[in-house]
Enzyme design. Structure first.
Site, PDB file in Angstrom:
ATOM      1  N   ASN A  13      27.847  37.840  39.377  1.00 51.96           N
ATOM      2  CA  ASN A  13      28.080  36.382  39.385  1.00 51.96           C
ATOM      3  C   ASN A  13      28.688  35.937  40.711  1.00 51.96           C
ATOM      4  O   ASN A  13      28.371  34.851  41.203  1.00 51.96           O
ATOM      5  CB  ASN A  13      28.971  35.976  38.211  1.00 51.96           C
ATOM      6  CG  ASN A  13      28.175  35.904  36.925  1.00 51.96           C
ATOM      7  OD1 ASN A  13      27.409  34.978  36.716  1.00 51.96           O
ATOM      8  ND2 ASN A  13      28.316  36.916  36.083  1.00 51.96           N
ATOM      9  N   ARG A  64      51.100  42.464  34.541  1.00 53.72           N
ATOM     10  CA  ARG A  64      50.081  41.413  34.686  1.00 53.72           C
ATOM     11  C   ARG A  64      50.664  40.201  35.404  1.00 53.72           C
ATOM     12  O   ARG A  64      50.019  39.578  36.241  1.00 53.72           O
ATOM     13  CB  ARG A  64      49.558  41.031  33.295  1.00 53.72           C
ATOM     14  CG  ARG A  64      48.475  39.974  33.321  1.00 53.72           C
ATOM     15  CD  ARG A  64      47.723  39.935  32.001  1.00 53.72           C
ATOM     16  NE  ARG A  64      48.605  39.694  30.879  1.00 53.72           N
ATOM     17  CZ  ARG A  64      48.654  38.552  30.186  1.00 53.72           C
ATOM     18  NH1 ARG A  64      47.858  37.557  30.496  1.00 53.72           N
ATOM     19  NH2 ARG A  64      49.475  38.425  29.173  1.00 53.72           N
ATOM     20  N   ASN A 106      35.373  29.316  33.935  1.00 52.64           N
ATOM     21  CA  ASN A 106      35.083  30.687  33.492  1.00 52.64           C
ATOM     22  C   ASN A 106      33.637  30.776  33.009  1.00 52.64           C
ATOM     23  O   ASN A 106      33.083  29.782  32.532  1.00 52.64           O
ATOM     24  CB  ASN A 106      36.023  31.065  32.330  1.00 52.64           C
ATOM     25  CG  ASN A 106      35.799  32.492  31.845  1.00 52.64           C
ATOM     26  OD1 ASN A 106      35.647  33.412  32.640  1.00 52.64           O
ATOM     27  ND2 ASN A 106      35.780  32.677  30.526  1.00 52.64           N
ATOM     28  N   HIS A 108      31.440  32.984  30.237  1.00 47.67           N
ATOM     29  CA  HIS A 108      31.618  33.891  29.094  1.00 47.67           C
ATOM     30  C   HIS A 108      30.227  34.233  28.535  1.00 47.67           C
ATOM     31  O   HIS A 108      29.404  33.336  28.339  1.00 47.67           O
ATOM     32  CB  HIS A 108      32.474  33.208  28.018  1.00 47.67           C
ATOM     33  CG  HIS A 108      32.813  34.125  26.884  1.00 47.67           C
ATOM     34  ND1 HIS A 108      33.853  35.032  26.942  1.00 47.67           N
ATOM     35  CD2 HIS A 108      32.226  34.292  25.678  1.00 47.67           C
ATOM     36  CE1 HIS A 108      33.897  35.713  25.809  1.00 47.67           C
ATOM     37  NE2 HIS A 108      32.921  35.281  25.022  1.00 47.67           N
TER      38      HIS A 108
HETATM   39  C1  GRF Z   1      29.679  38.380  32.931  1.00 46.24           C
HETATM   40  O1  GRF Z   1      28.672  38.517  31.963  1.00 46.24           O
HETATM   41  C2  GRF Z   1      30.814  37.509  32.451  1.00 46.24           C
HETATM   42  O2  GRF Z   1      30.406  36.536  31.548  1.00 46.24           O
HETATM   43  C3  GRF Z   1      31.715  38.497  31.754  1.00 46.24           C
HETATM   44  O3  GRF Z   1      31.635  39.645  32.541  1.00 46.24           O
HETATM   45  C4  GRF Z   1      30.383  39.702  33.192  1.00 46.24           C
HETATM   46  C5  GRF Z   1      30.661  39.914  34.644  1.00 46.24           C
HETATM   47  O4  GRF Z   1      29.519  40.335  35.312  1.00 46.24           O
HETATM   48  N1  GRF Z   1      33.023  37.947  31.576  1.00 46.24           N
HETATM   49  P1  GRF Z   1      29.503  40.470  36.880  1.00 46.24           P
HETATM   50  O5  GRF Z   1      30.711  41.303  37.285  1.00 46.24           O
HETATM   51  O6  GRF Z   1      29.546  39.099  37.470  1.00 46.24           O
HETATM   52  O7  GRF Z   1      28.205  41.176  37.199  1.00 46.24           O
END
Ligand code: GRF
Length: 205
Positions: A13, A64, A106, A108
């Site tokens: 991402n 954390r 975010n 998800h």
């Molecule tokens: C994504 O599917 C996101 O929704 C979840 O973790 C994954 C991260 O994937 N929280 P990447 O590290 O961006 O490939």
């Protein structure tokens, strides 16, 4: 708009955001990538793109609160205006949320509110036997995985899917929608009314 991206893992991402930011006229730039795992492949993607990184490793900094204080400091030093959680595997501490209220997005990997509040949303969807799942891009509030929704997209669950194959197709949609959400936010097209968010159409569409 200066964006800080928080990552923990593969960083696909993040890569989609890097590519979006390189498009002419895209209204955001990644000022810093902040990470809580020193071994995360996402870091290599940031470095290849010449983006500053900040690492507060879970093993070296077990608290954390301390880790996030360090990441927060890096974001503030870079004058970040919008935070994107792109596969960040920690719940944000109150001080972090307070510093960026209404300015955290975010992604998800499920159709929230189904399979929220877990790092195992895709596995739970497969185990539950749902026929559609998908992804949700939402604003982050103190209410975990329950902030105003910006975009969702459904992904069919196939009979022969396993967690990896379903997650791959969900990621494809995240890669499209996460940059779209950043663009909408940066262009001032997000309106929050109570728990609902409205994303106004872009002038170009
Ligand atoms: C994504 O599917 C996101 O929704 C979840 O973790 C994954 C991260 O994937 N929280 P990447 O590290 O961006 O490939």
């Amino acid at each position: 708009m200066r964006v800080g991206v928080l990552v923990s893992g593969a960083g696909s991402n993040l890569q989609a955001l890097i590519e979006a930011c390189a498009r002419p006229g895209f209204p955001a730039e990644i000022a810093v990538v902040a990470c809580n795992r020193a071994e995360a492949p996402a870091l290599g993607r940031a470095e290849s793109a010449g983006i500053a990184v900040c690492i507060a490793d879970r093993a070296r900094t077990p608290s954390r609160t301390e880790r996030q204080q360090c990441l927060l400091h890096a974001l503030q030093q870079q004058h970040v205006e919008l935070v994107v959680l792109a596969g960040f595997d920690e719940i944000l501490v109150p001080a972090f949320l307070a510093a960026f209220t209404g300015r955290i997005i975010n992604t998800h990997p499920s159709l929230l509110p189904a399979f929220g509040g877990t790092m195992h949303a895709v596995a739970q969807a497969v185990e539950h036997g749902v026929k559609v799942s998908g992804c949700t891009i939402h604003l982050v509030t103190a209410d975990l995985d329950n902030g105003p929704i910006l975009f969702q997209h459904c992904v069919e669950v196939r009979e022969d899917d396993d967690v990896a194959s379903l997650h791959d197709r969900i990621r494809e949609q995240e890669h499209r929608l996460l940059p779209a959400a950043v663009q909408a936010f940066a262009e001032g097209r997000v309106r929050v009314e109570g728990r609902r968010a409205r994303v106004l159409a872009s002038k170009d569409t």
